[in-house]
Design a protein around this motif. Structure first.
Motif, PDB file in Angstrom:
ATOM      1  N   THR A 261       7.184  -3.387  13.368  1.00  0.00           N
ATOM      2  CA  THR A 261       6.835  -2.027  12.949  1.00  0.00           C
ATOM      3  C   THR A 261       6.795  -1.842  11.438  1.00  0.00           C
ATOM      4  N   LEU A 262       6.928  -2.923  10.687  1.00  0.00           N
ATOM      5  CA  LEU A 262       7.002  -2.806   9.235  1.00  0.00           C
ATOM      6  C   LEU A 262       5.774  -2.111   8.655  1.00  0.00           C
ATOM      7  N   ARG A 263       6.005  -1.186   7.734  1.00  0.00           N
ATOM      8  CA  ARG A 263       4.951  -0.515   6.995  1.00  0.00           C
ATOM      9  C   ARG A 263       5.224  -0.668   5.508  1.00  0.00           C
ATOM     10  N   ARG A 264       4.177  -0.578   4.735  1.00  0.00           N
ATOM     11  CA  ARG A 264       4.308  -0.582   3.289  1.00  0.00           C
ATOM     12  C   ARG A 264       4.371   0.855   2.797  1.00  0.00           C
ATOM     13  N   MET A 265       4.980   1.058   1.650  1.00  0.00           N
ATOM     14  CA  MET A 265       4.902   2.357   1.002  1.00  0.00           C
ATOM     15  C   MET A 265       3.421   2.675   0.764  1.00  0.00           C
ATOM     16  N   GLU A 266       3.061   3.932   0.915  1.00  0.00           N
ATOM     17  CA  GLU A 266       1.657   4.293   0.713  1.00  0.00           C
ATOM     18  C   GLU A 266       1.536   5.591  -0.051  1.00  0.00           C
TER      19      GLU A 266
ATOM     20  N   VAL B  58       5.813   9.177  -2.759  1.00  0.00           N
ATOM     21  CA  VAL B  58       5.037   8.015  -3.206  1.00  0.00           C
ATOM     22  C   VAL B  58       3.708   8.560  -3.715  1.00  0.00           C
ATOM     23  N   GLY B  59       3.521   8.519  -5.034  1.00  0.00           N
ATOM     24  CA  GLY B  59       2.368   9.196  -5.605  1.00  0.00           C
ATOM     25  C   GLY B  59       2.655  10.688  -5.746  1.00  0.00           C
ATOM     26  N   GLU B  60       1.626  11.464  -5.803  1.00  0.00           N
ATOM     27  CA  GLU B  60       1.764  12.909  -5.985  1.00  0.00           C
ATOM     28  C   GLU B  60       2.003  13.581  -4.641  1.00  0.00           C
ATOM     29  N   PRO B  61       3.113  14.323  -4.488  1.00  0.00           N
ATOM     30  CA  PRO B  61       3.386  14.965  -3.196  1.00  0.00           C
ATOM     31  C   PRO B  61       2.491  16.175  -2.969  1.00  0.00           C
TER      32      PRO B  61
END
Length: 603
Positions: free
Chosen positions: A392-397, A423-426
């Motif tokens: 189920t691993l996901r990367r930060m996006e 991660v980035g602009e919310p």
């Protein structure tokens, strides 16, 4: 690295063992068998040798159960493990059911009339068994204790050996009270209950009372053992001789006799005619059966170590403060990494969890994690007890959130903290929901309450900002935490579920409201806090308890919608960040310190 990940490769891992267990059941004349997650010590985290539920079903969660019948079987898990249980268990072999809604009792109510359902009395408390017996009786079925667990027979020689980690002293500089003083106090409590002695089976009570720690259980420094404590403060401590170190007898002292666990049954028989205090919620039915068979008079009551262990003394509280400051520096370095390097490289969840442990390791004081790190990127963050596993691993996006919940075991304290990072602009929606969670978190941090108040009575405060907007979360708001012991410690808790235990001075609890949008992202803010002594409020009539914050780690200010906060709430955030900078800042330097200063600037 101490971080562990579940790597069960296929749901058939557990299902292949089902026929073996049924064959052993048939040899014992059983139509069914109960398989709880709990072991002989009622532990949350188990040594490999006691992971019976995982061996049978493949499900490795920390709470669950199974029932095996001749022609069907079921696995039970709660809402924390909905996704995990379906990934790990073969649904063709096991029906997957909810542990809380109905659970095992509802399943037993539908058992075939006249069926004989076995159970291992070492694995069930009398309180739990009473509920199960009533359910079986409704179906006309019988619950029958077994002398030998058919699952253990089926597991056979492949079953791992019981752990034999060395038992070591926990010095008074961390414990805050000598073991002799504790035994005297507990002896007086036993006498006050009208008992001659008490049987202790909870490993946390053994560790606390004798000021010892062990390594038999992952994530919690517990020595597995039992004790008989007399009203005069003398005791028999039952530990596997292989765990004994040369210095341990001297540490325990002349009033404590070390005994081999093989002699326990005989020792219980020696209590004939004595009044014996034992906890029906923490000790298994086997102990009650043996005491009664040996002629002892059983006095059911709370383990006398439970409340003294939960209400930390000043030395333990100060140790927790120092552990959290040290841990806070590691968290600051981690959060700086997440907000700089990771925002560009977008690592996967496993790499995130390993990075957090690496920063904790660099303190030079980490003994273990206090639980497997929860690192949920995007949709995985919406699973409150998600663990990063290969499938189920996901990367930060970019455009999503990262939820990280982890803690450390240090000699002077146990930590547990959750932070949610953009991660980035919310988005405006993410900021709104984060701020609603923050408002509930602040309400629980600043509340004052009179003596006798329970966590159940406070729980709604953390939920109210979300309730008013039509939202909620399905886990408790706070759990008790031990002192270099379990990260989950009772009897105190803050939750919707009724709990009659008042919050006492020195109890440490988490404050962790959250919000989870399935398929998108999750938010949780968690700090630990300790109940303070009641003090007067100017103009008031009664002294009130409150909470002192122990955890210091910056909040992601990009996720705070300041317009949704009241003036008092903004003042709280500014004061919390100022205290974080004052306590954690001196342990940092360079760009990490500069980053923390920016994060902790007034809103």
């Amino acid at each position: 690295m101490r971080q562990s990940f579940d790597e069960t490769t296929h749901p058939s891992f557990g299902a292949k063992h089902l026929p073996l267990v049924r064959a052993r059941m048939a040899e014992q004349g059983l139509d069914g068998f109960l398989v709880p997650h709990e072991d002989e010590h009622q532990n949350e985290y188990l040594p490999e040798a006691n992971e019976r539920l995982a061996w049978l079903t493949g499900f490795s969660g920390s709470a669950g159960a199974a029932v095996v019948m001749k022609d069907r079987a079921a696995v039970f898990a709660d809402g924390r493990y909905t996704v995990q249980v379906r990934a790990q268990v073969d649904a063709a072999q096991f029906e997957i059911l909810d542990l809380v809604e109905g659970g095992v009792p509802a399943y037993l109510e539908k058992a075939p009339k006249g069926s004989v359902i076995g159970y291992d009395p070492r694995l069930h408390s009398p309180d739990a068994l009473a509920t199960l017996r009533r359910a079986a009786a409704k179906a006309g079925a019988e619950l029958k204790p077994v002398d030998v667990n058919p699952l253990d027979l089926a597991w056979g020689d492949a079953r791992p050996s019981q752990p034999t980690a060395s038992v070591v002293s926990h010095p008074d500089q961390y414990a805050g009270e000598s073991a002799a003083s504790k035994r005297k106090r507990i002896g007086a409590a036993i006498e006050a209950k009208g008992a001659d002695c008490a049987v202790l089976t909870a490993p946390a009570s053994i560790a606390w009372l004798f000021n010892i720690r062990g390594g038999d259980v992952i994530r919690t420094p517990l020595p597995l053992g039992q004790a008989i404590v007399h009203a005069n403060g003398t005791a028999k401590l039952f530990l596997d001789p292989r765990k004994m170190t040369n210095e341990l007898p001297g540490w325990l002292g002349e009033d404590v006799t070390s005994e081999n666990p093989a002699t326990i049954e005989a020792a219980l028989g020696e209590l004939k005619g004595r009044r014996v205090l034992i906890d029906p919620a923490q000790s298994s039915a086997w102990w009650f059966d043996r005491l009664e068979a040996g002629g002892a008079e059983v006095v059911g009551g709370m383990d006398p170590c439970t409340l003294p262990r939960a209400a930390k003394n000043p030395v333990e509280i100060e140790g927790s403060r120092q552990a959290h400051i040290r841990d806070g520096a590691a968290l600051a370095r981690f959060l700086h990494w997440v907000n700089t390097v990771a925002q560009e490289t977008l690592p996967d969840e496993r790499e995130v969890a390993e990075a957090l442990e690496r920063f904790r390791e660099e303190t030079g004081a980490l003994k273990d994690l206090s639980f497997d790190t929860i690192a949920g990127a995007g949709p995985n963050g919406a699973l409150p007890h998600y663990k990063p596993v290969t499938r189920t691993l996901r990367r930060m996006e970019k455009g999503s959130l990262l939820l990280v919940d982890g803690g450390g075991q240090y000699l002077d304290g146990t930590t547990d903290v959750t932070r949610t990072v953009a991660v980035g602009e919310p988005s405006a929606d993410q900021r709104r929901m984060f701020t609603l969670v923050l408002k509930g978190h602040i309400a629980m941090a600043v509340v004052r309450f009179p003596a006798g108040t329970t966590g159940h009575q406070l729980d709604a405060l953390a939920r109210l900002p979300m309730w008013m907007q039509g939202f909620d979360y399905d886990h408790g708001t706070g759990h008790g935490v031990g002192s270099y012991l379990g990260v989950h410690e009772g009897p105190q808790r803050i939750a919707k579920m009724v709990n009659t235990q008042p919050l006492l001075t020195g109890m440490i609890l988490s404050n962790e409201p959250g919000y989870y949008r399935e398929g998108h992202w999750g938010i949780r803010i968690e700090t630990l806090q300790v109940v303070t002594e009641p003090t007067a409020i100017e103009g008031g009539e009664r002294a009130m308890h409150g909470f002192e914050q122990l955890t210091f780690a910056p909040l992601d200010r990009r996720l705070i919608d300041v317009d949704l906060l009241t003036a008092d709430e903004r003042a709280y955030v500014d004061a919390y960040h100022a205290e974080t900078m004052a306590k954690v800042g001196p342990l940092l330097d360079g760009e990490v310190r500069d980053w923390l200063e920016r994060q902790c600037a007034p809103l």
